[in-house]
Design a protein around this motif. Structure first.
Motif, PDB file in Angstrom:
ATOM      1  N   PHE A 108       0.826  -1.202   0.000  1.00 42.15           N
ATOM      2  CA  PHE A 108       0.000   0.000   0.000  1.00 42.15           C
ATOM      3  C   PHE A 108       0.867   1.261   0.000  1.00 42.15           C
ATOM      4  O   PHE A 108       0.538   2.259  -0.644  1.00 42.15           O
ATOM      5  CB  PHE A 108      -0.937   0.001   1.210  1.00 42.15           C
ATOM      6  N   GLY A 109       1.974   1.230   0.736  1.00 39.69           N
ATOM      7  CA  GLY A 109       2.874   2.375   0.739  1.00 39.69           C
ATOM      8  C   GLY A 109       3.491   2.612  -0.619  1.00 39.69           C
ATOM      9  O   GLY A 109       3.611   3.752  -1.070  1.00 39.69           O
ATOM     10  N   VAL A 110       3.882   1.544  -1.287  1.00 39.17           N
ATOM     11  CA  VAL A 110       4.461   1.674  -2.623  1.00 39.17           C
ATOM     12  C   VAL A 110       3.442   2.257  -3.596  1.00 39.17           C
ATOM     13  O   VAL A 110       3.752   3.150  -4.395  1.00 39.17           O
ATOM     14  CB  VAL A 110       4.968   0.306  -3.125  1.00 39.17           C
ATOM     15  N   ALA A 111       2.211   1.778  -3.544  1.00 42.27           N
ATOM     16  CA  ALA A 111       1.164   2.291  -4.442  1.00 42.27           C
ATOM     17  C   ALA A 111       0.923   3.778  -4.197  1.00 42.27           C
ATOM     18  O   ALA A 111       0.805   4.564  -5.147  1.00 42.27           O
ATOM     19  CB  ALA A 111      -0.132   1.508  -4.232  1.00 42.27           C
ATOM     20  N   ALA A 112       0.862   4.176  -2.928  1.00 38.16           N
ATOM     21  CA  ALA A 112       0.625   5.586  -2.612  1.00 38.16           C
ATOM     22  C   ALA A 112       1.805   6.449  -3.046  1.00 38.16           C
ATOM     23  O   ALA A 112       1.621   7.542  -3.599  1.00 38.16           O
ATOM     24  CB  ALA A 112       0.377   5.746  -1.109  1.00 38.16           C
ATOM     25  N   GLY A 113       3.034   5.993  -2.802  1.00 41.42           N
ATOM     26  CA  GLY A 113       4.209   6.770  -3.202  1.00 41.42           C
ATOM     27  C   GLY A 113       4.310   6.933  -4.704  1.00 41.42           C
ATOM     28  O   GLY A 113       4.640   8.014  -5.200  1.00 41.42           O
TER      29      GLY A 113
END
Length: 635
Positions: free
Chosen positions: A209-214
């Motif tokens: 989820f962090g990768v997608a948001a970044g």
């Protein structure tokens, strides 16, 4: 050798004391390499997500897409490569709006396809996409507009707009501290909300989820910073500097998404913690946030400092620096993943419990397809973590099915995702290409033409300005009367202006407030050609490029003319142009250029420019400077 003998006899694992199989290389419970000669380096040669790779390897797909099977990761690599390749080729031939748009959307599109493929959203796509891609993108619009358009007034680089090294500390504080802090805090809001919920609290979920948001934040930031070029710039430019534009494409399409995605992913993964329940705001999370913030600061500061060098050198050095930061972050992601998978399994074994993701009954490895031991967290043959398999495989293995056929969408565990690799590739590339084409169509419908009202009242005379290598020198006192320029030229410094830079052949003036500049230069005719060529590298307006050939021809003719009669001839034209920098920012400006030759063979170039739409604000000051230059030339 002793370790190998113990494993062959089926003795206990040296790390967790669980019984190991005689034929296996890895412990099924904790993942330790039971045949390793050096226990301290037992898993550096085998990455728990993809055992075919060493831990210390820079591989984007296996680092940021840990749940994809091996074949699916190959498809994602191809989609990413084709998207960036399409953008790079488009930039090299001058299709800049299309190239930038494709570069910006490639990484997020590929990652969303990955999320669908591995069913990471647990059949709840709307809340996951809203909390990651949509929310992060919306926050990126507001935050980027705030710091770039409001705080920095669209001026992110040194106002030299050329070669030289002139650090503006206020700007550096904004791009080097405020921007990284905003990116890291805002990009985490949605992912932290998700991983605090049951069903999304695994460390791999947090990383994903962090990768997608970044990645979404990086995409939207690029669109906001470069909107003047993407949505209103020329559809195509002639003779583009391929090194500059391809480097820019790689920075905004590959490096920046990787840096943002990896940094935010590390922070959110630290919030999730090692086990199957969210650890929350722990000391581990604080360390993860500090590490991510330091990496973002290093990335942004490096781009700003290399950008001060100007031209191709700035772009290439910015790309190399960004690649170094991205490589470091990818290595950190892999180390975090490896440590989490191994340590969580070790803790579960020590407590006498089996992780929820452990295999039961008849189960098969998602990487090598070999059978898994009952209650295994790792494959004893290849060392792959059961927890890092695609969710369809994990669900089937944890349920203790009757074999690979239980994974309904594929009979091949290594490819057990929702779609075939060929379909993944086609869908990803089509979405990227069609999105870029749509944006290019919007660009062609909204493109503006250069202003036709830029000029000075000079009684038939003209004036000029040029983007030439700028030196460093102390500013003159504000409002000083006149300064001595090159070859005897006297330049009036208007009230509220100061001399920012000067050298043997030029004087450059700026107002104390506002985005504007004026440069007066004088040198022998043959030295004008490098200056004009350099200007062409950044000026992308078609009319300016057409006049480039006219300037060359006129200066060549004048150099051979009889120069005894003073000013012989001049070339003048208004222009609009767009300066593009390695951090993705664009500075659109407009102005008026004049090139003339004087008695003695000196070429004089005066160049007035300001942010688009501000000509009238500074026209009176330009007129003062112009009149003083003309008055000091030979009669």
């Amino acid at each position: 050798m002793a370790a190998t003998t113990r494993a062959a006899r089926g003795s206990a694992c040296w790390r967790c004391s669980a019984r190991v199989t005689a034929a296996g290389r890895f412990c099924a419970r904790c993942g330790a390499d039971v045949r390793a000669e050096d226990a301290g380096r037992s898993r550096r040669g085998v990455y728990a997500v993809d055992p075919g790779e060493p831990l210390l390897s820079v591989n984007v797909a296996s680092s940021l897409m840990p749940l994809a099977g091996r074949r699916a990761r190959t498809a994602h690599r191809w989609a990413m490569g084709i998207g960036l390749g399409l953008a790079a080729v488009s930039a090299a031939v001058g299709l800049l709006p299309f190239a930038l748009a494709v570069a910006a959307i490639t990484a997020p599109v590929v990652y969303v396809v990955y999320l669908y493929d591995v069913n990471e959203w647990e059949d709840q796509p709307i809340p996951v996409l809203l909390a990651t891609v949509v929310l992060s993108g919306a926050l990126a619009v507001g935050f980027t507009y705030l710091w770039f358009y409001v705080i920095m007034n669209e001026q992110v680089v040194s106002p030299t707009i050329g070669f030289g090294f002139d650090v503006d500390w206020d700007t550096l504080l904004v791009v080097g501290l405020l921007v990284p802090a905003g990116v890291l805090v805002l990009s985490q809001l949605g992912p932290l909300w998700l991983v605090a919920r049951r069903g999304f609290d695994d460390l791999i979920d947090g990383l994903t989820f962090g990768v997608a948001a970044g990645a979404a934040f990086a995409m939207v930031e690029t669109f906001v910073l470069a909107n003047g070029l993407i949505f209103g710039g020329p559809g195509r430019i002639d003779s583009p500097d391929a090194a500059i534009w391809v480097s820019l494409i790689l920075i905004v399409g590959l490096v920046k998404p990787l840096v943002y995605a990896s940094a935010v992913g590390i922070a959110v993964a630290s919030f999730s913690g090692l086990g199957e329940r969210c650890d929350g705001f722990s000391g581990q999370y604080a360390r993860g946030v500090l590490e991510a913030f330091a990496s973002l600061v290093a990335f942004r500061v490096g781009l700003y400092l290399t950008g001060q060098l100007g031209g191709t050198l700035a772009m290439v050095l910015g790309l190399l620096w960004g690649l170094l930061v991205a490589a470091w972050l990818l290595l950190r992601v892999r180390v975090v993943l490896q440590a989490a998978l191994l340590e969580a399994a070790l803790r579960a074994e020590a407590s006498g419990t089996a992780p929820a993701t452990a295999a039961h009954g008849v189960a098969f490895c998602g990487e090598c397809e070999m059978p898994l031991v009952d209650s295994a967290s790792f494959c004893v043959v290849c060392g792959a973590a059961v927890r890092a398999a695609p969710k369809p495989v994990r669900v089937a293995n944890a349920a203790g099915g009757s074999g690979p056929s239980d994974v309904s969408w594929s009979a091949n565990p290594a490819a057990s995702t929702r779609t075939s690799t060929a379909l993944l590739l086609v869908v990803g590339v089509l979405v990227i290409a069609l999105s870029g084409a749509l944006i290019a169509a919007v660009n062609s419908g909204t493109r503006t033409t250069p202003s036709k009202h830029i000029g000075l009242d000079t009684g038939g005379q003209r004036r000029a300005l040029q983007l030439l290598p700028a030196g460093l020198g102390p500013p003159s006192p504000t409002g000083s009367d006149t300064v001595e320029g090159p070859n005897g030229i006297r330049i009036k410094v208007p009230a509220g202006w100061h001399v920012n830079n000067s050298g043997d052949t030029w004087v450059q003036l700026y107002p104390d407030e506002g985005p504007s500049f004026a440069t007066v230069e004088s040198f022998a005719p043959e030295r004008a050609f490098p200056a004009i060529d350099w200007l062409q590298g950044f000026a992308i307006d078609q009319r300016l490029r057409a006049n480039h050939q006219q300037i060359d021809g006129t200066v060549n003719q004048l150099a051979e003319a009889d120069l005894s009669q003073g000013v012989k001839e001049e070339v003048t034209f208004p222009f609009t142009s767009l300066e593009v920098h390695s951090d993705g920012t664009t500075n659109p400006f407009e102005g008026w250029v004049a090139v003339l030759i004087t008695d003695g063979g000196n070429v004089v170039i005066t160049y007035y420019g300001n942010a688009q739409g501000n000509w009238k604000t500074f026209e009176a000051a330009y007129q003062e400077i112009n009149d003083s230059v003309l008055a000091s030339l030979p009669e």
